[in-house]
Design an enzyme around this catalytic site. Sequence first.
Site, mmCIF file in Angstrom:
data_model
loop_
_atom_site.group_PDB
_atom_site.id
_atom_site.type_symbol
_atom_site.label_atom_id
_atom_site.label_comp_id
_atom_site.label_asym_id
_atom_site.label_seq_id
_atom_site.Cartn_x
_atom_site.Cartn_y
_atom_site.Cartn_z
ATOM 1 N N LYS A 42 0.728 -1.241 0.000
ATOM 2 C CA LYS A 42 0.048 0.059 -0.120
ATOM 3 C C LYS A 42 0.856 1.278 -0.101
ATOM 4 O O LYS A 42 0.422 2.227 -0.032
ATOM 5 C CB LYS A 42 -0.840 0.049 1.129
ATOM 6 C CG LYS A 42 -1.887 -0.876 1.448
ATOM 7 C CD LYS A 42 -2.567 -0.872 2.589
ATOM 8 C CE LYS A 42 -3.353 -2.214 3.253
ATOM 9 N NZ LYS A 42 -3.830 -2.168 4.411
ATOM 10 N N GLU A 97 7.660 2.211 -6.097
ATOM 11 C CA GLU A 97 7.766 1.827 -4.645
ATOM 12 C C GLU A 97 8.008 3.039 -3.524
ATOM 13 O O GLU A 97 8.739 3.897 -4.133
ATOM 14 C CB GLU A 97 9.094 0.900 -4.730
ATOM 15 C CG GLU A 97 9.372 0.245 -3.397
ATOM 16 C CD GLU A 97 8.486 -0.689 -2.707
ATOM 17 O OE1 GLU A 97 7.249 -0.320 -2.399
ATOM 18 O OE2 GLU A 97 8.806 -2.019 -2.608
ATOM 19 N N ASP A 98 7.367 2.978 -2.457
ATOM 20 C CA ASP A 98 7.654 3.730 -1.392
ATOM 21 C C ASP A 98 9.190 3.924 -1.190
ATOM 22 O O ASP A 98 9.840 5.033 -0.955
ATOM 23 C CB ASP A 98 6.831 3.796 -0.260
ATOM 24 C CG ASP A 98 7.015 2.394 0.451
ATOM 25 O OD1 ASP A 98 7.631 1.456 -0.272
ATOM 26 O OD2 ASP A 98 5.920 1.980 1.522
ATOM 27 N N ASP A 101 14.968 -0.888 0.850
ATOM 28 C CA ASP A 101 15.578 -1.168 2.082
ATOM 29 C C ASP A 101 16.496 -2.163 1.790
ATOM 30 O O ASP A 101 17.765 -1.687 1.289
ATOM 31 C CB ASP A 101 14.559 -1.424 3.237
ATOM 32 C CG ASP A 101 15.177 -1.460 4.489
ATOM 33 O OD1 ASP A 101 16.008 -0.585 4.802
ATOM 34 O OD2 ASP A 101 14.553 -2.152 5.366
ATOM 35 N N LYS A 129 17.377 3.467 0.853
ATOM 36 C CA LYS A 129 18.369 3.514 2.172
ATOM 37 C C LYS A 129 19.509 2.525 1.732
ATOM 38 O O LYS A 129 19.316 1.072 1.916
ATOM 39 C CB LYS A 129 17.710 2.731 3.280
ATOM 40 C CG LYS A 129 16.572 3.667 4.104
ATOM 41 C CD LYS A 129 16.372 3.007 5.583
ATOM 42 C CE LYS A 129 14.904 2.877 5.612
ATOM 43 N NZ LYS A 129 14.297 2.225 7.057
ATOM 44 N N VAL A 151 11.083 5.351 9.127
ATOM 45 C CA VAL A 151 10.369 6.514 8.710
ATOM 46 C C VAL A 151 8.804 6.206 8.400
ATOM 47 O O VAL A 151 8.755 4.861 7.878
ATOM 48 C CB VAL A 151 10.938 7.236 7.517
ATOM 49 C CG1 VAL A 151 12.322 8.042 7.862
ATOM 50 C CG2 VAL A 151 11.136 6.633 6.212
ATOM 51 N N ASP A 157 4.039 3.205 6.632
ATOM 52 C CA ASP A 157 2.979 3.111 7.941
ATOM 53 C C ASP A 157 3.929 2.613 9.058
ATOM 54 O O ASP A 157 5.185 2.112 8.809
ATOM 55 C CB ASP A 157 1.983 2.180 7.747
ATOM 56 C CG ASP A 157 2.619 0.587 7.655
ATOM 57 O OD1 ASP A 157 3.554 0.460 6.837
ATOM 58 O OD2 ASP A 157 1.981 -0.387 8.383
ATOM 59 N N ARG A 163 0.079 6.506 7.349
ATOM 60 C CA ARG A 163 0.365 6.763 5.870
ATOM 61 C C ARG A 163 -0.184 8.021 5.436
ATOM 62 O O ARG A 163 0.369 8.409 4.253
ATOM 63 C CB ARG A 163 -0.565 5.376 5.288
ATOM 64 C CG ARG A 163 -0.228 4.347 5.447
ATOM 65 C CD ARG A 163 -0.892 3.184 4.459
ATOM 66 N NE ARG A 163 -0.486 1.886 4.894
ATOM 67 C CZ ARG A 163 0.240 1.110 4.625
ATOM 68 N NH1 ARG A 163 1.512 1.460 3.916
ATOM 69 N NH2 ARG A 163 0.612 -0.386 5.074
HETATM 70 P P1 5GP Z 1 13.136 -4.427 1.492
HETATM 71 O O1 5GP Z 1 12.609 -5.678 0.899
HETATM 72 O O2 5GP Z 1 13.781 -3.404 0.661
HETATM 73 O O3 5GP Z 1 13.899 -4.719 2.551
HETATM 74 O O4 5GP Z 1 11.876 -3.486 2.001
HETATM 75 C C1 5GP Z 1 10.991 -2.904 1.353
HETATM 76 C C2 5GP Z 1 9.688 -2.664 2.309
HETATM 77 O O5 5GP Z 1 9.853 -2.766 3.679
HETATM 78 C C3 5GP Z 1 9.214 -1.425 1.906
HETATM 79 O O6 5GP Z 1 8.136 -1.451 0.799
HETATM 80 C C4 5GP Z 1 8.370 -0.955 3.088
HETATM 81 O O7 5GP Z 1 6.941 -1.495 3.375
HETATM 82 C C5 5GP Z 1 9.152 -1.649 4.250
HETATM 83 N N1 5GP Z 1 9.983 -0.568 4.792
HETATM 84 C C6 5GP Z 1 11.365 -0.416 4.915
HETATM 85 N N2 5GP Z 1 11.986 0.447 5.392
HETATM 86 C C7 5GP Z 1 10.778 1.067 5.967
HETATM 87 C C8 5GP Z 1 10.853 2.422 6.919
HETATM 88 O O8 5GP Z 1 11.740 3.263 7.274
HETATM 89 N N3 5GP Z 1 9.623 2.780 7.177
HETATM 90 C C9 5GP Z 1 8.417 1.947 6.945
HETATM 91 N N4 5GP Z 1 7.404 2.387 7.306
HETATM 92 N N5 5GP Z 1 8.631 0.868 6.147
HETATM 93 C C10 5GP Z 1 9.705 0.341 5.622
#
Ligand code: 5GP
Length: 183
Positions: A42, A97-98, A101, A129, A151, A157, A163
Amino acid sequence: MHKDLQEILISREELEAGVKNLAGRISRDYEGRCLTVVGVLKGCVLFMSDLVKNVSVDTRLDFMMLSSYSGAHSTGVVRILLDLKESIEDCDVLIVEDIVDSGLTMEYMLQNLKTRRPRSLEVCTLLDKPSRRKTDIPIKYTGFTLEDKFVVGYGLDYNGLYRNLPYIGVLNKETIEGKKTCL
Ligand code: 5GP
């Protein structure tokens, strides 16, 4: 500022300028083509909505929702909870994508969508990040690069909340320890 936050990292005005800048680059890069924007629900909702309003090329919207995993117990296993409605074969696809990470979610998305034979496939993330990355993924469009902080706001969220905040911020300690929810 919302009372559960300790600081605002990216203001409403900075977000607006950053998103317009990304939309300008995308409009130039895809000039004369039709773009298929795939949002990852979302978290993408506020960003994607503002982004596509500023994109000037013909644009289709579609969505995916993936299972989330807790960062500490990340296995890299991702499941599709909601899949695209339309075929993307021979389409110019931009994943929105938001935040990226570890990169594991995006790596999965890229591998999965590639098998559907799009004409092109690129990634646009509002936040990045890089210090947390576990896998190297190609990101063509990045709004803002962050240090390693959790964040919320502008689509992101914590326990389903925050959100709707129009800025990106960091929660205060009491809120994280208190585990506030709507229920
Ligand atoms: P990745 O697979 O890159 O580790 O994670 C991506 C997902 O982790 C993002 O779409 C998000 O839902 C969640 N996420 C990663 N870092 C953050 C953050 O700082 N804040 C929030 N609210 N969600 C995060």
